[in-house]
Design a protein around this motif. Structure first.
Motif, PDB file in Angstrom:
ATOM      1  N   ILE A 275       5.534  14.088 -12.218  1.00  0.00           N
ATOM      2  CA  ILE A 275       6.136  14.224 -13.542  1.00  0.00           C
ATOM      3  C   ILE A 275       5.096  14.584 -14.599  1.00  0.00           C
ATOM      4  CG2 ILE A 275       8.019  12.668 -12.971  1.00  0.00           C
ATOM      5  CD1 ILE A 275       6.623  10.482 -14.571  1.00  0.00           C
ATOM      6  N   GLY A 276       3.886  14.911 -14.144  1.00  0.00           N
ATOM      7  CA  GLY A 276       2.864  15.386 -15.066  1.00  0.00           C
ATOM      8  C   GLY A 276       2.002  14.307 -15.683  1.00  0.00           C
ATOM      9  N   VAL A 277       2.050  13.091 -15.148  1.00  0.00           N
ATOM     10  CA  VAL A 277       1.197  12.004 -15.638  1.00  0.00           C
ATOM     11  C   VAL A 277      -0.044  11.935 -14.750  1.00  0.00           C
ATOM     12  CG1 VAL A 277       1.008   9.513 -15.999  1.00  0.00           C
ATOM     13  CG2 VAL A 277       3.126  10.707 -16.586  1.00  0.00           C
ATOM     14  N   ASN A 278      -1.215  11.867 -15.362  1.00  0.00           N
ATOM     15  CA  ASN A 278      -2.454  11.828 -14.589  1.00  0.00           C
ATOM     16  C   ASN A 278      -2.557  10.564 -13.751  1.00  0.00           C
ATOM     17  OD1 ASN A 278      -3.423  14.259 -15.621  1.00  0.00           O
ATOM     18  ND2 ASN A 278      -4.487  13.264 -17.317  1.00  0.00           N
ATOM     19  N   ALA A 279      -2.931  10.748 -12.496  1.00  0.00           N
ATOM     20  CA  ALA A 279      -3.219   9.645 -11.580  1.00  0.00           C
ATOM     21  C   ALA A 279      -4.197  10.170 -10.542  1.00  0.00           C
ATOM     22  CB  ALA A 279      -1.940   9.147 -10.906  1.00  0.00           C
ATOM     23  N   PRO A 280      -5.014   9.307  -9.951  1.00  0.00           N
ATOM     24  CA  PRO A 280      -5.906   9.785  -8.885  1.00  0.00           C
ATOM     25  C   PRO A 280      -5.103  10.423  -7.756  1.00  0.00           C
ATOM     26  CG  PRO A 280      -6.468   7.544  -9.552  1.00  0.00           C
ATOM     27  CD  PRO A 280      -5.162   7.869 -10.212  1.00  0.00           C
ATOM     28  N   ASP A 281      -5.646  11.456  -7.151  1.00  0.00           N
ATOM     29  CA  ASP A 281      -4.935  12.124  -6.063  1.00  0.00           C
ATOM     30  C   ASP A 281      -4.653  11.140  -4.933  1.00  0.00           C
ATOM     31  OD1 ASP A 281      -4.898  14.566  -7.325  1.00  0.00           O
ATOM     32  OD2 ASP A 281      -6.716  15.301  -6.340  1.00  0.00           O
ATOM     33  N   PRO A 282      -3.394  11.002  -4.520  1.00  0.00           N
ATOM     34  CA  PRO A 282      -3.073  10.119  -3.397  1.00  0.00           C
ATOM     35  C   PRO A 282      -3.467  10.771  -2.072  1.00  0.00           C
ATOM     36  CG  PRO A 282      -1.094  11.214  -4.190  1.00  0.00           C
ATOM     37  CD  PRO A 282      -2.202  11.632  -5.118  1.00  0.00           C
ATOM     38  N   VAL A 283      -4.046   9.998  -1.176  1.00  0.00           N
ATOM     39  CA  VAL A 283      -4.460  10.532   0.124  1.00  0.00           C
ATOM     40  C   VAL A 283      -3.519  10.034   1.216  1.00  0.00           C
ATOM     41  CG1 VAL A 283      -6.346  10.715   1.805  1.00  0.00           C
ATOM     42  CG2 VAL A 283      -6.852  10.700  -0.656  1.00  0.00           C
ATOM     43  N   GLU A 284      -3.521   8.738   1.486  1.00  0.00           N
ATOM     44  CA  GLU A 284      -2.610   8.179   2.483  1.00  0.00           C
ATOM     45  C   GLU A 284      -2.667   6.662   2.433  1.00  0.00           C
ATOM     46  OE1 GLU A 284      -3.601   8.676   6.613  1.00  0.00           O
ATOM     47  OE2 GLU A 284      -5.753   8.776   6.190  1.00  0.00           O
ATOM     48  N   SER A 285      -1.765   6.034   3.183  1.00  0.00           N
ATOM     49  CA  SER A 285      -1.808   4.593   3.400  1.00  0.00           C
ATOM     50  C   SER A 285      -1.616   4.344   4.885  1.00  0.00           C
ATOM     51  CB  SER A 285      -0.735   3.873   2.577  1.00  0.00           C
ATOM     52  OG  SER A 285       0.561   4.271   2.989  1.00  0.00           O
ATOM     53  N   PHE A 286      -2.186   3.243   5.376  1.00  0.00           N
ATOM     54  CA  PHE A 286      -2.060   2.919   6.797  1.00  0.00           C
ATOM     55  C   PHE A 286      -2.356   1.434   6.991  1.00  0.00           C
ATOM     56  CE2 PHE A 286      -6.195   4.860   5.893  1.00  0.00           C
ATOM     57  CZ  PHE A 286      -7.091   3.908   6.340  1.00  0.00           C
TER      58      PHE A 286
ATOM     59  N   ALA B 182       0.828  -1.201   0.000  1.00  0.00           N
ATOM     60  CA  ALA B 182       0.000   0.000   0.000  1.00  0.00           C
ATOM     61  C   ALA B 182       0.863   1.251   0.000  1.00  0.00           C
ATOM     62  CB  ALA B 182      -0.927  -0.005   1.215  1.00  0.00           C
ATOM     63  N   GLU B 183       1.927   1.243   0.795  1.00  0.00           N
ATOM     64  CA  GLU B 183       2.817   2.414   0.851  1.00  0.00           C
ATOM     65  C   GLU B 183       3.475   2.670  -0.495  1.00  0.00           C
ATOM     66  OE1 GLU B 183       5.447   1.267   3.963  1.00  0.00           O
ATOM     67  OE2 GLU B 183       4.165   2.069   5.566  1.00  0.00           O
ATOM     68  N   HIS B 184       3.888   1.585  -1.171  1.00  0.00           N
ATOM     69  CA  HIS B 184       4.536   1.771  -2.471  1.00  0.00           C
ATOM     70  C   HIS B 184       3.584   2.379  -3.485  1.00  0.00           C
ATOM     71  CE1 HIS B 184       6.679   1.124  -6.194  1.00  0.00           C
ATOM     72  NE2 HIS B 184       5.569   0.579  -6.660  1.00  0.00           N
ATOM     73  N   GLU B 185       2.355   1.886  -3.545  1.00  0.00           N
ATOM     74  CA  GLU B 185       1.432   2.429  -4.543  1.00  0.00           C
ATOM     75  C   GLU B 185       1.119   3.896  -4.264  1.00  0.00           C
ATOM     76  OE1 GLU B 185      -2.801   1.531  -6.787  1.00  0.00           O
ATOM     77  OE2 GLU B 185      -1.842  -0.054  -5.607  1.00  0.00           O
ATOM     78  N   LEU B 186       1.066   4.268  -2.986  1.00  0.00           N
ATOM     79  CA  LEU B 186       0.864   5.673  -2.646  1.00  0.00           C
ATOM     80  C   LEU B 186       2.007   6.513  -3.201  1.00  0.00           C
ATOM     81  CD1 LEU B 186      -0.948   7.636  -0.874  1.00  0.00           C
ATOM     82  CD2 LEU B 186       0.846   7.372   0.859  1.00  0.00           C
ATOM     83  N   GLU B 187       3.247   6.078  -2.958  1.00  0.00           N
ATOM     84  CA  GLU B 187       4.405   6.836  -3.441  1.00  0.00           C
ATOM     85  C   GLU B 187       4.494   6.816  -4.951  1.00  0.00           C
ATOM     86  OE1 GLU B 187       6.265   8.826  -1.616  1.00  0.00           O
ATOM     87  OE2 GLU B 187       4.855   8.285  -0.036  1.00  0.00           O
ATOM     88  N   ALA B 188       4.154   5.680  -5.584  1.00  0.00           N
ATOM     89  CA  ALA B 188       4.185   5.602  -7.046  1.00  0.00           C
ATOM     90  C   ALA B 188       3.171   6.568  -7.651  1.00  0.00           C
ATOM     91  CB  ALA B 188       3.887   4.175  -7.501  1.00  0.00           C
ATOM     92  N   THR B 189       2.002   6.681  -7.016  1.00  0.00           N
ATOM     93  CA  THR B 189       0.981   7.608  -7.502  1.00  0.00           C
ATOM     94  C   THR B 189       1.462   9.044  -7.385  1.00  0.00           C
ATOM     95  OG1 THR B 189      -0.739   6.044  -6.815  1.00  0.00           O
ATOM     96  CG2 THR B 189      -1.439   8.289  -7.275  1.00  0.00           C
ATOM     97  N   ARG B 190       2.105   9.361  -6.270  1.00  0.00           N
ATOM     98  CA  ARG B 190       2.670  10.709  -6.099  1.00  0.00           C
ATOM     99  C   ARG B 190       3.731  10.994  -7.163  1.00  0.00           C
ATOM    100  NH1 ARG B 190       3.221  10.221   0.479  1.00  0.00           N
ATOM    101  NH2 ARG B 190       1.133  11.039   0.994  1.00  0.00           N
ATOM    102  N   LYS B 191       4.554   9.993  -7.445  1.00  0.00           N
ATOM    103  CA  LYS B 191       5.614  10.173  -8.435  1.00  0.00           C
ATOM    104  C   LYS B 191       5.027  10.427  -9.814  1.00  0.00           C
ATOM    105  CE  LYS B 191       9.865  10.038 -10.012  1.00  0.00           C
ATOM    106  NZ  LYS B 191      10.828  11.116  -9.712  1.00  0.00           N
ATOM    107  N   LEU B 192       4.000   9.685 -10.194  1.00  0.00           N
ATOM    108  CA  LEU B 192       3.366   9.900 -11.493  1.00  0.00           C
ATOM    109  C   LEU B 192       2.853  11.333 -11.600  1.00  0.00           C
ATOM    110  CD1 LEU B 192       1.347   6.595 -12.061  1.00  0.00           C
ATOM    111  CD2 LEU B 192       3.505   7.261 -13.112  1.00  0.00           C
ATOM    112  N   GLN B 193       2.176  11.800 -10.567  1.00  0.00           N
ATOM    113  CA  GLN B 193       1.658  13.165 -10.608  1.00  0.00           C
ATOM    114  C   GLN B 193       2.785  14.185 -10.682  1.00  0.00           C
ATOM    115  OE1 GLN B 193      -1.126  13.929  -7.414  1.00  0.00           O
ATOM    116  NE2 GLN B 193      -2.818  13.212  -8.665  1.00  0.00           N
TER     117      GLN B 193
END
Length: 283
Positions: free
Chosen positions: A109-120, A96-107
């Motif tokens: 660099i200008g690639v569309n992804a759903p806004d990341p909120v958090e993981s826990f 879960a933590e990785h996908e959160l960070e991967a989503t942030r990374k995509l955004q």
């Protein structure tokens, strides 16, 4: 019961209720409405909370299945003459933590992804919370003419990822969402930093394999040849043809995956014909 549901496993209802209570507390929700999604996701139980948050619940079984898939994908990389470039996770929380960070990374660099909120973590489960995109449609669920219209954007987004040192690692039609007239990318997996070159070729091969059954080999290769570039890092047609040839190395392996069904021979033949034509044009 589908094989995907069997492999994904079932999270106990009490644990799902605990996740819902945690979401309600974190986001000050007096009432919680949870809608479970029937998707082809192997690696989580996805749901929507209050029509605002997309929540993925990752279990220990999901993490185990991911580790098995990772080993199989690395064997595929070895069979294609490359070092393995996929990395496993230590457990569901790390997933879960990785996908959160991967989503942030995509955004970033200008690639569309759903806004990341958090993981826990809840009861040993990994919980990922993203923005919910209402009324999205997976790219491979659109009419053929719409898929063809969006295909250049897909390859341009891939090029942008790769030029910025990012690889998706699990590109399929269902991981590319169409929302409000644009493409959004989800479910990026864990790729080793020293394996980016192979992962880029693998990404491109997956994109070709996902689109070939819809558009045909000739059309998808033509679109990839023309579109696989960014304004910041322009590529020649010969460069793009070389990228297609690198991707061809992975097609036979991708063909045996249960989530891809395409004409490998037609796609490989079209890539070779296109690359040969580019060679002739530069002489």
């Amino acid at each position: 019961m589908s094989i995907r549901r069997f492999v994904r496993g079932t999270v106990p209802w009490g644990s799902l209720e605990a996740v819902a209570r945690e979401v309600a507390e974190r986001y000050d929700q007096e009432e919680v409405r949870v809608t479970f999604l029937e998707t082809d996701n192997w690696l989580s139980t996805p749901c929507v909370v209050n029509d605002r948050w997309f929540v993925k619940v990752v279990s220990g079984q999901n993490a185990l299945v991911h580790a098995l898939f990772t080993g199989a994908r690395n064997l595929g990389a070895f069979s294609s003459g490359r070092e393995g470039f996929f990395e496993p996770f230590d457990g569901p929380v790390e997933m879960a933590e990785h996908e959160l960070e991967a989503t942030r990374k995509l955004q970033s660099i200008g690639v569309n992804a759903p806004d990341p909120v958090e993981s826990f973590e809840v009861d040993g489960l990994g919980v990922l919370v993203l923005e919910y995109l209402p009324e999205f449609r997976p790219l491979d669920d659109l009419p053929v003419e719409d898929v063809e219209a969006y295909a250049p954007d897909l390859f341009r987004a891939l090029a942008a990822m790769h030029e910025n040192g990012v690889a998706h690692g699990d590109l399929r039609g269902e991981n590319v969402l169409v929302y409000d007239g644009e493409l959004f990318f989800i479910d990026a997996t864990n790729v080793a930093g020293d394996g980016l070159e192979g992962a880029r070729a693998y990404d491109l091969a997956c994109a070709l394999a996902a689109l070939e059954p819809i558009l045909g080999a000739s059309t998808v290769v033509r679109i990839a040849l023309d579109a696989y570039e960014t304004e910041e890092n322009p590529r020649t047609r010969t460069d793009n043809a070389g990228a297609l040839l690198d991707a061809q190395d992975f097609l036979s392996f991708i063909q045996i995956r249960p989530d891809h069904d395409f004409d490998n021979a037609a796609l490989a033949g079209e890539i070779e014909k296109t690359a040969s034509g580019c060679d002739e044009a530069t002489r």
